[in-house]
Design a protein around this motif. Structure first.
Motif, PDB file in Angstrom:
ATOM      1  N   ASN A 255      -3.148   8.372  -1.464  1.00 37.71           N
ATOM      2  CA  ASN A 255      -3.643   7.150  -1.850  1.00 37.71           C
ATOM      3  C   ASN A 255      -3.030   6.114  -2.579  1.00 37.71           C
ATOM      4  O   ASN A 255      -2.805   5.023  -1.741  1.00 37.71           O
ATOM      5  N   ASP A 256      -2.307   6.144  -3.540  1.00 41.02           N
ATOM      6  CA  ASP A 256      -1.432   5.028  -4.291  1.00 41.02           C
ATOM      7  C   ASP A 256       0.018   5.244  -3.988  1.00 41.02           C
ATOM      8  O   ASP A 256       0.780   4.305  -4.005  1.00 41.02           O
ATOM      9  N   ARG A 257       0.521   6.622  -4.173  1.00 44.78           N
ATOM     10  CA  ARG A 257       1.987   6.580  -4.252  1.00 44.78           C
ATOM     11  C   ARG A 257       2.259   8.547  -3.982  1.00 44.78           C
ATOM     12  O   ARG A 257       1.541   9.150  -4.437  1.00 44.78           O
ATOM     13  N   MET A 258       3.374   8.592  -3.220  1.00 39.23           N
ATOM     14  CA  MET A 258       3.793   9.933  -3.268  1.00 39.23           C
ATOM     15  C   MET A 258       5.047   9.901  -3.325  1.00 39.23           C
ATOM     16  O   MET A 258       5.986   8.977  -3.070  1.00 39.23           O
ATOM     17  N   THR A 259       5.862  11.084  -3.533  1.00 36.87           N
ATOM     18  CA  THR A 259       7.445  11.148  -3.513  1.00 36.87           C
ATOM     19  C   THR A 259       7.634  12.390  -2.698  1.00 36.87           C
ATOM     20  O   THR A 259       7.133  13.366  -2.605  1.00 36.87           O
ATOM     21  N   VAL A 260       8.741  12.086  -1.907  1.00 36.16           N
ATOM     22  CA  VAL A 260       9.216  13.185  -0.938  1.00 36.16           C
ATOM     23  C   VAL A 260      10.700  13.320  -1.177  1.00 36.16           C
ATOM     24  O   VAL A 260      11.625  12.232  -1.549  1.00 36.16           O
ATOM     25  N   TYR A 261      11.257  14.609  -1.618  1.00 37.20           N
ATOM     26  CA  TYR A 261      12.589  14.953  -1.864  1.00 37.20           C
ATOM     27  C   TYR A 261      13.186  15.570  -0.439  1.00 37.20           C
ATOM     28  O   TYR A 261      12.823  16.501  -0.101  1.00 37.20           O
ATOM     29  N   LEU A 262      14.390  14.768  -0.071  1.00 33.46           N
ATOM     30  CA  LEU A 262      15.169  15.181   0.971  1.00 33.46           C
ATOM     31  C   LEU A 262      16.253  15.759   0.422  1.00 33.46           C
ATOM     32  O   LEU A 262      17.477  15.243   0.199  1.00 33.46           O
ATOM     33  N   GLY A 263      16.024  17.138  -0.113  1.00 36.94           N
ATOM     34  CA  GLY A 263      17.078  17.724  -0.791  1.00 36.94           C
ATOM     35  C   GLY A 263      16.904  17.169  -2.309  1.00 36.94           C
ATOM     36  O   GLY A 263      15.937  17.100  -2.729  1.00 36.94           O
ATOM     37  N   LYS A 264      18.141  16.639  -2.805  1.00 40.73           N
ATOM     38  CA  LYS A 264      17.969  15.982  -4.134  1.00 40.73           C
ATOM     39  C   LYS A 264      17.780  14.365  -3.983  1.00 40.73           C
ATOM     40  O   LYS A 264      17.210  13.730  -5.165  1.00 40.73           O
ATOM     41  N   ARG A 265      17.583  13.922  -2.646  1.00 39.54           N
ATOM     42  CA  ARG A 265      17.438  12.538  -2.540  1.00 39.54           C
ATOM     43  C   ARG A 265      16.030  12.165  -2.521  1.00 39.54           C
ATOM     44  O   ARG A 265      15.115  12.790  -1.952  1.00 39.54           O
ATOM     45  N   ARG A 266      15.412  11.395  -3.532  1.00 41.19           N
ATOM     46  CA  ARG A 266      14.204  10.898  -3.729  1.00 41.19           C
ATOM     47  C   ARG A 266      13.799   9.740  -2.880  1.00 41.19           C
ATOM     48  O   ARG A 266      14.351   8.750  -3.017  1.00 41.19           O
ATOM     49  N   VAL A 267      12.726   9.841  -2.231  1.00 39.69           N
ATOM     50  CA  VAL A 267      11.914   8.679  -1.648  1.00 39.69           C
ATOM     51  C   VAL A 267      10.571   8.608  -2.114  1.00 39.69           C
ATOM     52  O   VAL A 267       9.803   9.392  -2.058  1.00 39.69           O
ATOM     53  N   ASP A 268      10.475   7.412  -2.505  1.00 40.14           N
ATOM     54  CA  ASP A 268       8.786   7.200  -3.123  1.00 40.14           C
ATOM     55  C   ASP A 268       8.231   6.017  -1.899  1.00 40.14           C
ATOM     56  O   ASP A 268       8.895   5.020  -1.523  1.00 40.14           O
ATOM     57  N   ILE A 269       6.980   6.710  -1.601  1.00 39.38           N
ATOM     58  CA  ILE A 269       6.199   6.150  -0.658  1.00 39.38           C
ATOM     59  C   ILE A 269       4.910   5.399  -1.445  1.00 39.38           C
ATOM     60  O   ILE A 269       4.247   6.049  -2.070  1.00 39.38           O
ATOM     61  N   THR A 270       4.923   4.084  -1.494  1.00 39.11           N
ATOM     62  CA  THR A 270       3.840   3.347  -2.335  1.00 39.11           C
ATOM     63  C   THR A 270       3.015   2.349  -1.463  1.00 39.11           C
ATOM     64  O   THR A 270       3.822   1.763  -0.872  1.00 39.11           O
ATOM     65  N   ARG A 271       1.678   2.162  -2.119  1.00 39.99           N
ATOM     66  CA  ARG A 271       1.051   0.990  -1.706  1.00 39.99           C
ATOM     67  C   ARG A 271       1.099   0.250  -2.728  1.00 39.99           C
ATOM     68  O   ARG A 271       0.617   0.381  -4.030  1.00 39.99           O
ATOM     69  N   LEU A 272       1.358  -1.078  -2.505  1.00 38.49           N
ATOM     70  CA  LEU A 272       1.660  -2.119  -3.432  1.00 38.49           C
ATOM     71  C   LEU A 272       0.561  -3.185  -3.457  1.00 38.49           C
ATOM     72  O   LEU A 272       0.405  -4.152  -4.181  1.00 38.49           O
ATOM     73  N   GLY A 273      -0.253  -3.075  -2.438  1.00 39.54           N
ATOM     74  CA  GLY A 273      -1.431  -4.134  -2.306  1.00 39.54           C
ATOM     75  C   GLY A 273      -1.648  -4.238  -0.685  1.00 39.54           C
ATOM     76  O   GLY A 273      -0.683  -4.143   0.036  1.00 39.54           O
ATOM     77  N   ARG A 274      -2.804  -5.101  -0.369  1.00 34.30           N
ATOM     78  CA  ARG A 274      -2.888  -5.522   0.972  1.00 34.30           C
ATOM     79  C   ARG A 274      -2.187  -6.595   1.474  1.00 34.30           C
ATOM     80  O   ARG A 274      -1.705  -7.281   0.667  1.00 34.30           O
ATOM     81  N   ALA A 275      -1.766  -6.600   2.618  1.00 36.67           N
ATOM     82  CA  ALA A 275      -0.952  -7.759   3.137  1.00 36.67           C
ATOM     83  C   ALA A 275      -1.113  -7.857   4.656  1.00 36.67           C
ATOM     84  O   ALA A 275      -1.973  -8.335   5.448  1.00 36.67           O
ATOM     85  N   HIS A 276      -0.129  -7.111   5.564  1.00 33.54           N
ATOM     86  CA  HIS A 276      -0.188  -7.212   6.822  1.00 33.54           C
ATOM     87  C   HIS A 276      -1.403  -6.366   7.485  1.00 33.54           C
ATOM     88  O   HIS A 276      -2.143  -6.773   8.316  1.00 33.54           O
ATOM     89  N   THR A 277      -1.843  -5.391   6.651  1.00 33.63           N
ATOM     90  CA  THR A 277      -3.124  -4.633   6.868  1.00 33.63           C
ATOM     91  C   THR A 277      -3.653  -4.115   5.326  1.00 33.63           C
ATOM     92  O   THR A 277      -2.870  -4.367   4.403  1.00 33.63           O
TER      93      THR A 277
END
Length: 316
Positions: A142-164
């Motif tokens: 919904n708003d945010r999730m985190t994926v760990y590629l091993g120890k490397r952290r990747v944050d996937i986030t919705r910051l607001g409507r824009a392009h869609t």
């Protein structure tokens, strides 16, 4: 109609570049065609944006294999548009990630978007016969999730409507680098046909607040360094506002869509005429700005037929 969509006549092959924008972070770019991103973790790879067909996705995979032999475990799709998502099957990834809002848009309008985009920009669907069907995520948030590629952290986030309404960004904290999808463009027109003009500048301001060292935009070249990042965010903001304001003035006084088209051209042509896909996007941008000014908050679904009707209204 007096002429066809500009995108229908755009058959020129684009030169691909593959730039490292941070440690083990790569931007796959192609002169204004849709970009992809690559994040190499300790034991696997995440790809951001899949391309429009499995055949085109192979070009991204070839670049990935030029820098790592780690398996591709995740594909993140920042929004639902066909040119971004229909190549996802090529990667063999265990997880296909979208926001829940983007998934809902696939369900609501994914097939119509595919048909519409294929009609108006056929070159971007090279090998379209290899597409197995609509791309559905295996994982949503919904708003945010985190994926760990091993120890490397990747944050996937919705910051607001824009392009869609379902846009997500992908942030890699250890490199202070972001993959923005089509929220940010560099010397490329924004496609606003499914956009939210009122929200878009605020979403860009939230990206600016990260004080990023690099961005892989949705279209255009990789943005490396604070100066390049700032320039692209500023120009994208200007593009969105310059498109909306003249269209809104016409709509609010009861003028026609064709009048709005000419008003937007008067403002935008001097500033953006040499941007990639400017003419391709313009009719859809004007139509959406005209609608939003009349309080149509949810973008109307583009179909192949609606595309033609809109274009005939502008050309007639």
């Amino acid at each position: 109609m007096t002429k066809t969509f500009a995108s229908q006549g755009d058959m020129t092959e684009k030169t691909i570049t593959f730039d490292e924008i941070g440690r083990d972070l790569w931007a796959f770019t192609a002169e204004g065609d849709p970009n992809s991103g690559v994040i190499i973790g300790d034991d696997s790879v995440m790809v951001v944006e899949a391309q429009a067909t499995p055949r085109l996705a192979q070009k991204v995979i070839e670049k990935v294999r030029s820098v790592t032999d780690k398996p591709i475990s995740h594909v993140v799709l920042t929004h639902y548009h066909a040119v971004r998502v229909l190549g996802a099957s090529a990667y063999g990834a265990g997880q296909i990630i979208m926001s829940e809002a983007a998934r809902a848009m696939v369900a609501e309008r994914g097939q119509e978007d595919w048909d519409s985009e294929f009609q108006r920009f056929p070159r971007l669907f090279e090998g379209h016969e290899s597409i197995p069907g609509l791309t559905w995520p295996t994982t949503t948030f919904n708003d945010r999730m985190t994926v760990y590629l091993g120890k490397r952290r990747v944050d996937i986030t919705r910051l607001g409507r824009a392009h869609t309404a379902g846009d997500a960004v992908v942030y890699v904290p250890d490199a202070n680098t972001m993959f923005t999808g089509d929220i940010v463009e560099d010397r490329s027109a924004c496609y606003c046909g499914d956009g939210h003009f009122h929200d878009w500048p605020d979403t860009l301001a939230r990206i600016r607040a990260f004080d990023l060292d690099a961005i892989a935009p949705g279209r255009g070249g990789a943005l490396i360094g604070a100066e390049a990042v700032d320039r692209a965010i500023t120009s994208t903001t200007d593009f969105v506002r310059s498109t909306y304001r003249p269209a809104a003035r016409v709509a609010l006084r009861g003028g026609s869509l064709k009048e709005a088209w000419h008003a937007v051209r008067d403002t935008c042509d001097p500033k953006f005429h040499d941007y990639a896909i400017y003419e391709h996007c313009l009719p859809f941008n004007v139509a959406r700005a005209y609608d939003e000014a009349r309080d149509i908050d949810t973008p109307r679904i583009w179909t192949a037929q609606r595309d033609l009707e809109m274009w005939e209204a502008l050309q007639g």
